[in-house]
Structures are given as structure tokens and as C-alpha cells.
Design an enzyme around this catalytic site. Structure first.
Site, PDB file in Angstrom:
ATOM      1  N   SER A 163     -11.524 -38.176  77.426  1.00 10.21           N
ATOM      2  CA  SER A 163     -10.136 -38.608  77.278  1.00 10.21           C
ATOM      3  C   SER A 163      -9.835 -39.686  78.307  1.00 10.21           C
ATOM      4  O   SER A 163     -10.174 -39.533  79.486  1.00 10.21           O
ATOM      5  CB  SER A 163      -9.177 -37.435  77.472  1.00 10.21           C
ATOM      6  OG  SER A 163      -7.841 -37.906  77.559  1.00 10.21           O
ATOM      7  N   ASN A 211      -1.990 -42.897  72.256  1.00  9.20           N
ATOM      8  CA  ASN A 211      -1.399 -41.761  72.963  1.00  9.20           C
ATOM      9  C   ASN A 211      -1.899 -41.716  74.398  1.00  9.20           C
ATOM     10  O   ASN A 211      -3.024 -42.120  74.692  1.00  9.20           O
ATOM     11  CB  ASN A 211      -1.696 -40.446  72.231  1.00  9.20           C
ATOM     12  CG  ASN A 211      -2.952 -39.775  72.731  1.00  9.20           C
ATOM     13  OD1 ASN A 211      -2.950 -39.110  73.768  1.00  9.20           O
ATOM     14  ND2 ASN A 211      -4.043 -39.953  71.995  1.00  9.20           N
ATOM     15  N   ASN A 261      -6.874 -40.318  79.347  1.00  9.38           N
ATOM     16  CA  ASN A 261      -5.518 -40.051  79.819  1.00  9.38           C
ATOM     17  C   ASN A 261      -5.433 -39.058  80.965  1.00  9.38           C
ATOM     18  O   ASN A 261      -4.346 -38.661  81.369  1.00  9.38           O
ATOM     19  CB  ASN A 261      -4.660 -39.563  78.645  1.00  9.38           C
ATOM     20  CG  ASN A 261      -4.617 -40.587  77.533  1.00  9.38           C
ATOM     21  OD1 ASN A 261      -4.488 -41.777  77.786  1.00  9.38           O
ATOM     22  ND2 ASN A 261      -4.756 -40.125  76.293  1.00  9.38           N
ATOM     23  N   LYS A 294     -18.125 -34.207  74.008  1.00  9.97           N
ATOM     24  CA  LYS A 294     -17.392 -35.290  73.353  1.00  9.97           C
ATOM     25  C   LYS A 294     -17.373 -36.514  74.247  1.00  9.97           C
ATOM     26  O   LYS A 294     -16.954 -36.446  75.406  1.00  9.97           O
ATOM     27  CB  LYS A 294     -15.965 -34.854  73.028  1.00  9.97           C
ATOM     28  CG  LYS A 294     -15.207 -35.860  72.156  1.00  9.97           C
ATOM     29  CD  LYS A 294     -13.926 -35.259  71.610  1.00  9.97           C
ATOM     30  CE  LYS A 294     -13.250 -36.202  70.623  1.00  9.97           C
ATOM     31  NZ  LYS A 294     -12.051 -35.589  69.999  1.00  9.97           N
TER      32      LYS A 294
END
Length: 360
Positions: A191, A117, A193, A233
Site C-alpha cells: 500500500s 485513494n 498510503n 501482495k
């Protein structure tokens, strides 16, 4: 309430997999949002496995949680609570609404039980997110006599249009908003992205970010008389030295835990498959080994008492047990839920309960 049998999910999966992955995702969330807190929830509900564990001052009802990213706008908290999760993490939320990256931006690799994704923190923004969180009934409903409600984690990030030099402003704005509503807050700096986001994992940038967040948390604690645990994270695409630096920085700034890991940029495990060359983060079975490696390195660096939430590649009870064996205290699933369905939640929770009893 009975759990939707895995055989029935096996019948439903080809229907969902006939759609574009993002469209199937939205159809599923719409269905969950409409049926939660109604008799129709019996289609996916299950009794929660009781396996309490205390981490960061919180009592987790069991060791299996939902990873952030599946319910970015916090629309389906009660539905996931009904599936038997011990904790659910929603988001990532950003201060302002944003559409994310251009479509198509989700791709299935069923030969490897994987997804790619590049959604890019598509979400409706902080105000809409908080409105949905406040509508959720899971704390009032509880989980039966004498049982504590599921825990809720709220995952925060930065807007794509915010320069990386001003990222701390977005994280502080989100922290201010979610603090009163979260059992714990996750700072997502991993992330792949959002442009340059992973640079926040570097030594100086992480030190500055976590220093500012810790200071703001102190002020919020003083104001509310309630200290909310903070988790960070991180990515699986880190070497041992980078993991050690991150571990030291988490401890220096009084963070309460770490979530390992987010999706990977590596493609070795899916080379040659359709969509393998798509940009974005790879999740599912191919990230399992990298995630377990980072968890083991974190545990070695952090010692036995520092909370680690393990995520990445859990598609079976054995995968969940391997995460704990690597050094995690509790686990989260996401892609496994897409490939296996709700039955995976109870299967993993029962396996971890048996594992903890055997180790006692």
C-alpha cells in the site's frame, strides 16, 4: 437467485456517484451488511460459475475473486459470496483499530474508470475483524449441492504508528489472530498510503519479514495441524530487477503465492484530469498495463507452477482474460465492481471458464 441486471446498476450508479466516494462506499457496505442472508440479497445475487482450479493446495471454485480493500472490516463476506465470487479477500486489518488518513481521501476519475485513494488502512482492528469473520455463514451455507464454499483470504498489515523497524511485530500479531480462520493469508507490503510500508519490498527488509513470518507459520502449523497458504501482495511500481529479487525471496522462504498488483503512484494515464494530482494509490483502468507487465515478469522469474493472483484494471471480461494471458492463474476485481457493478463477476468468470476450456 437473479442477478441485479447491469441496466439497473446503471440506474443506481448515478445516485451513488452523487455522493462523496467514501460516503457512497460506506452506504453500499451498510446496505450489503443489512441485506446479506436475507431475501433482499436477490437484488445482487447470482449463481456461481463453476470453474474449479487448484492453487497452493486450495480448490478455488472459480477464477474471479474480490480484492482486499473494499471490505476492510469483513462485514459483508456473505453478500460477496452471494455475488458468485470464487474467493473473497477482506482487510487489510491491523492489530489495533486506526482511523486512517484525514478526509477527503477517495477521489473518482470517471473519465478513466479510475479511483485514487489514500485511506491508510482505516479499520476497526483485529478483534472486531475476527468477530465479523466468525459471524459469516458462507462456509455453512455452501453454494448448493455438491459445491464447495467460496474461499476466504485475510489480508494483514501494520499500524501507522508502529515504526517500520517493528513492522514484523504487527504482521506476526495479525498472523496469529487470523490463521485459524483463513483459507489463505495475504501479507500486504505494497500500500502506498502507510508511510514507509513499501520499503518492506526491498531485498533485506523483505528477507527479514518473510523469514519471521515463515518461522511463525511453521509454529502455527505444528500447533494447529493445518498449513495455511501465504501470499504476498506487491506494487506495480517495480522494475524488472526488483521483481526478480522479490520472486527469489518468495521462493526462498516458502511463500505459496503472490498477488500482483496493488495501486500505482504513477499518474501518466490521468494527467490533467480533475483529482489526478491527489496523493494516494491510483486503481482501475490506468493500472492495467503496469499490473500485466509485473505479472508477466513474475511468471518469467517464478516459472509455470507458482501461484499468481492478478489484480488491477479489470473492467471487462477481456481484461480478465488478459490477466490470465499475462501469467496469472486467477484474478481479483475491486474498482471494476464500483464502475460496472455485480454483473462483472459473472461476466468475467464465464469468460475465464470459456478460455480455460479452449486452452484444454
Amino acid at each position: 437467485m437473479p442477478l441485479l441486471p447491469s441496466s439497473l446498476y446503471g440506474l443506481a450508479r448515478p445516485f451513488l456517484f452523487g455522493f462523496d466516494p467514501e460516503h457512497a462506499h460506506e452506504l453500499t457496505l451498510d446496505g450489503l451488511a443489512r441485506t446479506q442472508n436475507t431475501p433482499l440479497a436477490c437484488a445482487y445475487a447470482a449463481p456461481r460459475v463453476d470453474d474449479p482450479v487448484t492453487l497452493a493446495g486450495l480448490e478455488f471454485p472459480n477464477r474471479v475473486g474480490l480484492a482486499a480493500g473494499l471490505d476492510k472490516n469483513a462485514r459483508c463476506i456473505d453478500a460477496f459470496a452471494a455475488m458468485g465470487f470464487g474467493f473473497v479477500e477482506v482487510g487489510t486489518v491491523t492489530p489495533k483499530a486506526q482511523p486512517g488518513n484525514p478526509k477527503p481521501r477517495m477521489f473518482r476519475l470517471p473519465q478513466r474508470d479510475a479511483l485514487i485513494n489514500r485511506l491508510g488502512f482505516n479499520n476497526e482492528g483485529l478483534d472486531a475483524f475476527l468477530a465479523n469473520v466468525q459471524k459469516a455463514r458462507f462456509r455453512k451455507n455452501g453454494s448448493g449441492a455438491g459445491k464447495k464454499p467460496m474461499l476466504l483470504g485475510l489480508n494483514i498489515g501494520k499500524n501507522a504508528t508502529t515504526p517500520i523497524e517493528r513492522a514484523v511485530d504487527d504482521y506476526l500479531a495479525c498472523l496469529d489472530g487470523v490463521y485459524a480462520h483463513a483459507d489463505y493469508v495475504t501479507i500486504n507490503i505494497s500500500s502506498p498510503n502507510t508511510a514507509n510500508l513499501r520499503t518492506l519490498q526491498s531485498d533485506e527488509a523483505l528477507d527479514a519479514l518473510l523469514g519471521a513470518i515463515a518461522e511463525r507459520r511453521h509454529a502455527l502449523t505444528e500447533r494447529s495441524r493445518r498449513r495455511v497458504p501465504l501470499f504476498v501482495k506487491i506494487a506495480p511500481d517495480l522494475d524488472e530487477n526488483q521483481v526478480a529479487v522479490i520472486a527469489a525471496t518468495l521462493q526462498r522462504h516458502g511463500m505459496d503465492g503472490v498477488i500482483a498488483t496493488n495501486t500505482t503512484l504513477a499518474r501518466d494515464a490521468v494527467a490533467g484530469l480533475p483529482h489526478a494530482g491527489e496523493a494516494g494509490g491510483l486503481s482501475g483502468a490506468p493500472v492495467r498495463e503496469a499490473s500485466n507487465r509485473v505479472i508477466a515478469q513474475l511468471r518469467a522469474a517464478l516459472g509455470p507452477g507458482f501461484p499468481i493472483i492478478g489484480v488491477g484494471g479489470i473492467l471487462s471480461a477481456a481484461d480478465a482474460k488478459a490477466k490470465i494471458a499475462a501469467g496469472a492463474d486467477v484474478v481479483q476485481i475491486y474498482t471494476g465492481l464500483i464502475y460496472r457493478g455485480p454483473a462483472l463477476v459473472r461476466e468475467a468468470a464465464q469468460a475465464l471458464l470459456q478460455q480455460s476450456r479452449s486452452a484444454a
